[in-house]
Design a protein around this motif. Sequence first.
Motif, PDB file in Angstrom:
ATOM      1  N   ASP A  75     -14.163 -36.186  78.202  1.00  0.00           N
ATOM      2  CA  ASP A  75     -13.114 -37.204  78.239  1.00  0.00           C
ATOM      3  C   ASP A  75     -12.751 -37.655  76.815  1.00  0.00           C
ATOM      4  OD1 ASP A  75     -11.319 -39.090  79.229  1.00  0.00           O
ATOM      5  OD2 ASP A  75     -12.869 -40.652  79.345  1.00  0.00           O
ATOM      6  N   GLU A  76     -12.551 -36.665  75.971  1.00  0.00           N
ATOM      7  CA  GLU A  76     -12.341 -36.964  74.546  1.00  0.00           C
ATOM      8  C   GLU A  76     -10.840 -37.007  74.212  1.00  0.00           C
ATOM      9  OE1 GLU A  76     -13.083 -38.490  72.075  1.00  0.00           O
ATOM     10  OE2 GLU A  76     -14.850 -37.478  71.236  1.00  0.00           O
ATOM     11  N   SER A  77     -10.516 -37.665  73.135  1.00  0.00           N
ATOM     12  CA  SER A  77      -9.141 -37.737  72.631  1.00  0.00           C
ATOM     13  C   SER A  77      -9.198 -37.487  71.128  1.00  0.00           C
ATOM     14  CB  SER A  77      -8.557 -39.117  72.931  1.00  0.00           C
ATOM     15  OG  SER A  77      -9.440 -40.136  72.472  1.00  0.00           O
ATOM     16  N   ASN A  78      -8.065 -37.321  70.498  1.00  0.00           N
ATOM     17  CA  ASN A  78      -8.087 -37.019  69.061  1.00  0.00           C
ATOM     18  C   ASN A  78      -6.992 -37.752  68.307  1.00  0.00           C
ATOM     19  OD1 ASN A  78      -7.218 -34.451  70.810  1.00  0.00           O
ATOM     20  ND2 ASN A  78      -5.719 -34.762  69.193  1.00  0.00           N
ATOM     21  N   ARG A  79      -6.959 -39.058  68.543  1.00  0.00           N
ATOM     22  CA  ARG A  79      -5.946 -39.907  67.885  1.00  0.00           C
ATOM     23  C   ARG A  79      -6.221 -40.025  66.391  1.00  0.00           C
ATOM     24  NH1 ARG A  79      -1.808 -42.455  70.638  1.00  0.00           N
ATOM     25  NH2 ARG A  79      -2.428 -44.520  69.906  1.00  0.00           N
ATOM     26  N   VAL A  80      -7.497 -40.139  66.020  1.00  0.00           N
ATOM     27  CA  VAL A  80      -7.837 -40.280  64.600  1.00  0.00           C
ATOM     28  C   VAL A  80      -7.489 -38.987  63.862  1.00  0.00           C
ATOM     29  CG1 VAL A  80      -9.670 -40.693  62.935  1.00  0.00           C
ATOM     30  CG2 VAL A  80      -9.684 -41.918  65.104  1.00  0.00           C
ATOM     31  N   LEU A  81      -7.869 -37.858  64.453  1.00  0.00           N
ATOM     32  CA  LEU A  81      -7.596 -36.575  63.801  1.00  0.00           C
ATOM     33  C   LEU A  81      -6.086 -36.369  63.628  1.00  0.00           C
ATOM     34  CD1 LEU A  81      -9.337 -34.233  62.719  1.00  0.00           C
ATOM     35  CD2 LEU A  81      -8.780 -32.986  64.801  1.00  0.00           C
ATOM     36  N   ASP A  82      -5.315 -36.758  64.648  1.00  0.00           N
ATOM     37  CA  ASP A  82      -3.859 -36.682  64.518  1.00  0.00           C
ATOM     38  C   ASP A  82      -3.376 -37.554  63.362  1.00  0.00           C
ATOM     39  OD1 ASP A  82      -3.587 -34.913  66.573  1.00  0.00           O
ATOM     40  OD2 ASP A  82      -2.872 -36.367  68.051  1.00  0.00           O
ATOM     41  N   GLY A  83      -3.972 -38.750  63.256  1.00  0.00           N
ATOM     42  CA  GLY A  83      -3.607 -39.657  62.161  1.00  0.00           C
ATOM     43  C   GLY A  83      -3.941 -39.052  60.809  1.00  0.00           C
ATOM     44  N   LEU A  84      -5.124 -38.454  60.704  1.00  0.00           N
ATOM     45  CA  LEU A  84      -5.532 -37.819  59.442  1.00  0.00           C
ATOM     46  C   LEU A  84      -4.594 -36.659  59.094  1.00  0.00           C
ATOM     47  CD1 LEU A  84      -9.394 -37.931  59.967  1.00  0.00           C
ATOM     48  CD2 LEU A  84      -8.164 -39.020  58.079  1.00  0.00           C
ATOM     49  N   LYS A  85      -4.200 -35.918  60.112  1.00  0.00           N
ATOM     50  CA  LYS A  85      -3.276 -34.795  59.903  1.00  0.00           C
ATOM     51  C   LYS A  85      -1.944 -35.329  59.354  1.00  0.00           C
ATOM     52  CE  LYS A  85      -1.975 -30.690  62.582  1.00  0.00           C
ATOM     53  NZ  LYS A  85      -2.105 -30.077  63.916  1.00  0.00           N
ATOM     54  N   ARG A  86      -1.444 -36.405  59.952  1.00  0.00           N
ATOM     55  CA  ARG A  86      -0.186 -36.997  59.465  1.00  0.00           C
ATOM     56  C   ARG A  86      -0.331 -37.477  58.026  1.00  0.00           C
ATOM     57  NH1 ARG A  86       0.462 -39.012  64.839  1.00  0.00           N
ATOM     58  NH2 ARG A  86      -0.695 -40.885  64.303  1.00  0.00           N
ATOM     59  N   LEU A  87      -1.558 -37.861  57.644  1.00  0.00           N
ATOM     60  CA  LEU A  87      -1.802 -38.317  56.264  1.00  0.00           C
ATOM     61  C   LEU A  87      -2.018 -37.132  55.321  1.00  0.00           C
ATOM     62  CD1 LEU A  87      -4.118 -41.373  57.028  1.00  0.00           C
ATOM     63  CD2 LEU A  87      -1.893 -41.492  55.906  1.00  0.00           C
ATOM     64  N   GLY A  88      -1.878 -35.921  55.838  1.00  0.00           N
ATOM     65  CA  GLY A  88      -1.970 -34.745  54.970  1.00  0.00           C
ATOM     66  C   GLY A  88      -3.376 -34.169  54.840  1.00  0.00           C
ATOM     67  N   CYS A  89      -4.305 -34.635  55.695  1.00  0.00           N
ATOM     68  CA  CYS A  89      -5.684 -34.137  55.605  1.00  0.00           C
ATOM     69  C   CYS A  89      -5.846 -32.870  56.451  1.00  0.00           C
ATOM     70  CB  CYS A  89      -6.671 -35.198  56.109  1.00  0.00           C
ATOM     71  SG  CYS A  89      -6.582 -36.753  55.203  1.00  0.00           S
ATOM     72  N   ASP A  90      -6.813 -32.038  56.066  1.00  0.00           N
ATOM     73  CA  ASP A  90      -7.191 -30.860  56.852  1.00  0.00           C
ATOM     74  C   ASP A  90      -7.603 -31.284  58.257  1.00  0.00           C
ATOM     75  OD1 ASP A  90      -6.861 -28.712  55.232  1.00  0.00           O
ATOM     76  OD2 ASP A  90      -8.905 -28.708  54.442  1.00  0.00           O
ATOM     77  N   SER A  91      -7.250 -30.483  59.230  1.00  0.00           N
ATOM     78  CA  SER A  91      -7.646 -30.882  60.592  1.00  0.00           C
ATOM     79  C   SER A  91      -8.192 -29.704  61.398  1.00  0.00           C
ATOM     80  CB  SER A  91      -6.456 -31.520  61.313  1.00  0.00           C
ATOM     81  OG  SER A  91      -5.378 -30.602  61.385  1.00  0.00           O
TER      82      SER A  91
END
Lengths: 323, 323
Positions: A75-91
């Motif tokens: 039951d996982e989600s990936n809102r933080v990873l999406d946010g990091l991706k938008r900030l230009g971080c590797d995902s």
Amino acid sequence: MNSRRPRITLLAGGVGGAKLAVGLASICEPGQLSIIGNVADDQAFHGLWVSPDIDTLTYTLAGRIDSSKGWGLADESNRVLDGLKRLGCDSWMYLGDQDMATHIMRTHLRQQGVRPSLIAQRIAESFGVQSNIVLPTDDRVQTRIRTPQGWLSFQEYFVREQCQPEILEIQLDGLERATVTAEALAAIREADLLVIAPSNPIVSIGPILAIPGLGQAFALSNAIKIAVSPLIGGATVKGPADRMLSACGYSCNNLGIADCYADLIDGLIIDQQDQAEADALKARGIDVMVTHTLMRDTADKARLAGELLQFAQGQLTEEKQAC
Amino acid sequence: MNSRRPRITLLAGGVGGAKLAVGLASICEPGQLSIIGNVADDQAFHGLWVSPDIDTLTYTLAGRIDSSKGWGLADESNRVLDGLKRLGCDSWMYLGDQDMATHIMRTHLRQQGVRPSLIAQRIAESFGVQSNIVLPTDDRVQTRIRTPQGWLSFQEYFVREQCQPEILEIQLDGLERATVTAEALAAIREADLLVIAPSNPIVSIGPILAIPGLGQAFALSNAIKIAVSPLIGGATVKGPADRMLSACGYSCNNLGIADCYADLIDGLIIDQQDQAEADALKARGIDVMVTHTLMRDTADKARLAGELLQFAQGQLTEEKQAC
């Protein structure tokens, strides 16, 4: 093993290791089972210390694993990873939101100087895990894989490159500065039964046994020592163990597994598909049990764990007779 | 102000500051507006460096703010915070999942030695903000509030204690070691118009002006200097500015605001409800504009910003006539 319940210590890494851990935990009393996990796959992502093998153990033992993947939380989600991706971080390294809490807490406690072993214990307790999850070392030891494109960390090879690059060499960085933990030494010395899980011998079990002092304690232990082969029909259920065995000069069969654990095991559990290898193994002085080693569900895990215990008890009987 | 578009630098903290920033940005060209934000509310949570005022500025200017709250991102979730809570961590500071990505990236870059000013710029650019968000200092300066229960950080007072404790004293920790950033000095020195937002004078604007060298540069600037009062009818729209003014010995009216900014402003914009205070302010040599200062929507923000520019241009005309 005397009349009290035997103390069992499992060396485990990856998904196969976590599955056997669950099987053993299901037939053990709380505290009877210790599991020494692998920290050589650990890596920092976005400044957070991620410990994939230890988390897979914790989440699996807690019944919170995403069983469709074998890793990560259900039951996982990936809102933080999406946010990091938008900030230009590797995902490329998937880190779920609930899982991120584990990494944030771990990193915070490490920064405060808390020993990684105690952090792993605290996380396991928070998840309600009743077995002891033990780190082989509190130091940083990291698997590095040399490929035609250069050296990669384990996660770069395994996750980012999807195990595609040819393996030229595998090394463990940091071994010379690493010390075995008191917890791991105690778990080995106090064990009646030492089990090596059906994990990758090169990058899961190897980095545990390579910690200075740990492999020696394992070798010197009087416990019964049983390994469960990670191979079925000369192939791995999951992961690149077969290619790694070959890259490291081992045969990709149970004789190769026996070579990996030379002088370390009394018995090897192999799959029925590999029955034909039993005699050659026995000729090397390794006792063999042949069974179904694939763990598809809870019943499989408990059955294999039960058979393992019976096999170990048979070993003990033989030893007594020999005395 | 000459024929080119005037350079505007806004000192802003909190929700009111972000609102006026949006108003000014809506009538400015990209790059025409710099906003010096407040970092004295910053605090580490779970080992992550959180910068609430700067994030509120960034998210508001990016149009991504949760406008119902005035802070945090719209369409937010809190899976990580729930995970941290389950792991036994404090969770009184609300940190959303998307917001967490900002804190993780900021903390990671700080650990790598990147200057906080450059991190704030990079985050603002990632969010598509076209105004310059400027930190007054790259050093750690933190508001501390003495209450009957002892010293509290700003977030402890504001979020955890909901501004309930009596304020006995307010201090800024770290001032003696803090240096003004080159970016903040340039933003002040190159400005044609310096604006103080309708923010808390004590804990939002005060910590900016207190950075050694920054207040002096502000005082020495030849720019027109206009403040917008945060009070309407002797009360704040939001937050504890009224109680803080009293606790610090200022009257909780526009004369108190003028005292906070003594010798720093040419003009003060006050709300129509406070028209009666205009004469007393003028008697102190402060020019006054009376208008509606409450910014409920986008139109309000743009209107107030436009009126502010007209007021400033009037100031310039008066200055020229005086020469």
